[in-house]
Write a protein that holds these residues in place. Structure first.
Motif, PDB file in Angstrom:
ATOM      1  N   SER B  85       0.834  -1.200   0.000  1.00  0.00           N
ATOM      2  CA  SER B  85       0.000   0.000   0.000  1.00  0.00           C
ATOM      3  C   SER B  85       0.866   1.246   0.000  1.00  0.00           C
ATOM      4  O   SER B  85       0.635   2.191  -0.759  1.00  0.00           O
ATOM      5  N   THR B 106      -7.568   4.221   5.800  1.00  0.00           N
ATOM      6  CA  THR B 106      -6.497   3.827   6.713  1.00  0.00           C
ATOM      7  C   THR B 106      -6.655   4.513   8.068  1.00  0.00           C
ATOM      8  O   THR B 106      -6.541   3.885   9.123  1.00  0.00           O
ATOM      9  N   LEU B 147      -2.659  -3.154  10.256  1.00  0.00           N
ATOM     10  CA  LEU B 147      -2.406  -2.687   8.894  1.00  0.00           C
ATOM     11  C   LEU B 147      -2.171  -1.171   8.822  1.00  0.00           C
ATOM     12  O   LEU B 147      -1.199  -0.732   8.198  1.00  0.00           O
ATOM     13  N   ILE B 151       1.154   0.643   7.270  1.00  0.00           N
ATOM     14  CA  ILE B 151       1.061   1.514   6.092  1.00  0.00           C
ATOM     15  C   ILE B 151       1.699   2.874   6.398  1.00  0.00           C
ATOM     16  O   ILE B 151       2.525   3.377   5.645  1.00  0.00           O
TER      17      ILE B 151
END
Lengths: 284, 279
Positions: B85, B106, B147, B151
């Motif tokens: 990503s 996000t 996550l 990222i």
């Protein structure tokens, strides 16, 4: 051939980059799918505003849990926000850079302490203190608010320090040149300029406090009732889900997911507010 | 009568300094308290024996194994997704509406409380995908949870690689992908590892999401479909059910040491990374 290979890489990365938003949508979808039908069937107003929670008799009113969650969050903010913002201001304006470079990472390090440990400290140290000095059972709304207030300190300090650090030095110099003391410069100029970042830090901390589960289960006492004083044991929305989920089936389980929907909506609103506040800072 | 600014300044500094000291004192007290009560119980037998009688006696060996395996699995899943990503956001595109949506997603994901991740994992991985309460369900759920952290830190690491590196690589005829793989990623590695450590720390301290998805079985897992118990969960069960305060303190001490070490490693690496970049 090489160019087409590069194209493929681009699309692969694009697909991967959508994983976060896809996860978010999946989570929203499945929580809503499990909880929303129940809310519609039971009646949203009845679900949110009645205070009878007797799953075995088909009564699912979560008003006491909502009120408890709100009071605990408010209490946590009352403790965490002034302490956190004061700490951030002191560290970024009145302390040499070298000291700040040690203390800020230390505080962020402490953000990693597991929430169950905070809860345990609440049970072993704070609850007995409250019981002997103020009365009541000790495990109470007050204990939960204090523990959560401490838990959100690293969040508030860390983001507020960044916000204050982003204020251009020329602002401070201008104020000092006009004859302001350091404190006057901080209060009248720096804090005004860093306001939206500081507000964002407090809103994010609110989100953490509303969503915290394990620490609250351990210290809040978990009795389902509308609190009349800070010394009474209470149960929050999150605690209700975590305590009853393992034994729940059918309607009861759906009602717990419906509680999750309420929580999800509240958190998304808080997150959006925080992001809007951050963007305003970035926009200028 | 107006109070002279000199005195208000002194009062303000005292008050702010007091608040800062109080904050630090409380946080340091928590760590000191747990270590002081727990470390005496942390012996070699405690670390290497199986728990007996629901954790009243014995040690925490299978629980340590669970605490290692579950975050490891989460990282194996989250790392390619997170770094991928970040590579897309930094290397392959400009700011568009799509990148704004991705960033928004996000940020939202980062703010979702762990109990919601737990509920989702329970419905989706445990229920719909029929993975049961297992290492795999827990790993997948935790992967989604960390996550956003991966990222964000990877993106920062990639952006810290000087633009000139990419220009040189491209001017020598490398494609974008070759540039990313041979030049950008190796240079961003320490920053990415920082994100990995932070994610690892979050996985180790997580409780609610783990109970709902990985279960609470305190035995050695033999496959990815077996339930595991992590130290945070073990500590929670011991403390909440009042099974054994002594073992609870011991587990908490090991848990806190593990989390502090992991986070310390993360900060140390980030610092080394920034210093190298600054030169």
């Amino acid at each position: 051939m090489r160019i087409s290979g590069d194209k493929i890489a681009k699309y692969v990365f694009l697909a991967i980059a959508c994983s976060a938003i896809a996860s978010l949508l999946l989570i929203a979808l499945f929580i809503l799918l499990e909880g929303l039908p129940f809310i519609l069937r039971y009646g949203p107003w009845k679900f949110l505003s009645t205070s009878d929670w007797r799953p075995h008799e088909g009564a699912f009113g979560i008003a006491p849990m909502i009120i408890s969650s709100l009071w605990i969050t408010a209490g946590a903010m009352l403790i965490g926000a002034p302490l956190g913002v004061a700490g951030a201001v002191f560290l970024s304006e009145f302390v040499p850079k070298s000291v700040m470079c040690i203390i800020k990472p230390t505080i962020e390090l402490l953000a990693g302490i597991p929430s169950v440990v905070y809860g345990f400290i609440g049970v072993m140290v704070l609850a007995p203190l409250i019981r002997t000095n103020l009365g009541g059972p000790g495990l109470s709304l007050l204990a939960a608010a204090v523990i959560l207030g401490i838990m959100v300190l690293p969040t508030i300090i860390s983001i507020s320090v960044d916000a204050i650090g982003a204020v251009p030095n020329a602002f401070r110099e201008g104020a000092l040149a006009l004859g302001a003391t350091r404190w006057q410069a901080v209060r009248m100029v720096v804090l005004k300029a860093a306001r939206s970042g500081i507000i964002a830090s407090i809103i994010l901390a609110m989100g953490r406090a509303v969503g915290e589960t394990m620490a609250v289960i351990m210290v809040a006492g978990n009795t389902i009732r509308t609190p009349h004083s800070a010394l009474e044991p209470v149960r929050t929305l999150t605690a209700n889900i975590a305590i009853e989920m393992s034994a729940a089936t059918g309607m009861h389980r759906q009602a717990l997911f419906a509680t999750g929907v309420v929580l999800f909506v509240v958190i998304m609103i808080l997150n959006s507010l925080a992001m809007a506040a951050m963007r305003r800072k970035g926009g200028r | 009568m107006r109070v002279p600014p000199k005195y208000t300044q002194m009062a303000a500094i005292t008050l702010l300094g007091g608040a800062t000291l109080l904050t630090l004192a409380v946080l340091v007290f928590i760590i000191a308290f747990v270590l002081e009560k727990g470390l005496p119980g942390v012996t070699w037998t405690f670390l290497s024996a199986e728990p007996q009688d629901m954790g009243r006696a014995g040690g925490i060996f299978p629980i340590i194994v669970g605490t290692l395996l579950l975050p490891l699995l989460a990282l194996v899943i989250a790392l390619p997704l997170g770094v991928g990503s970040a590579v897309y956001l930094c290397e392959y595109t400009r700011e568009t509406r799509l990148t704004r949506v991705i960033r928004f997603g996000t940020d939202c994901l980062a703010g979702i409380p762990s109990i919601i991740f737990g509920l989702f994992g329970l419905v989706f991985f445990v229920g719909i995908l029929h993975l049961g309460w297992s290492l795999l369900s827990g790993g997948l759920t935790l992967a989604i949870m960390i996550l956003p952290t991966i990222i964000r830190t990877s993106e920062e690491a990639l952006r810290a690689v000087p633009y000139a590196y990419r220009e040189v690589s491209c001017s020598m005829g490398a494609t974008r992908w070759e540039t990313v793989r041979r030049v950008v990623l190796p240079n961003a590695l320490p920053g990415i590892v920082t994100g990995v450590m932070l994610g690892l720390g979050r996985c180790i301290s997580e409780t609610a999401a783990v109970i709902f998805t990985a279960g609470t079985v305190a035995a050695m897992p033999t496959s990815a479909f077996d339930s595991v118990r992590t130290m945070a969960v073990h500590f929670y069960l011991l403390a909440r059910e009042g099974i054994s305060n002594e073992k609870a303190y011991g587990t908490a001490a090991v848990l806190i040491l593990a989390v502090l070490l992991v986070n310390l490693a993360a900060y140390w690496m980030m610092h080394a990374f920034i210093r190298r970049r600054a030169r």
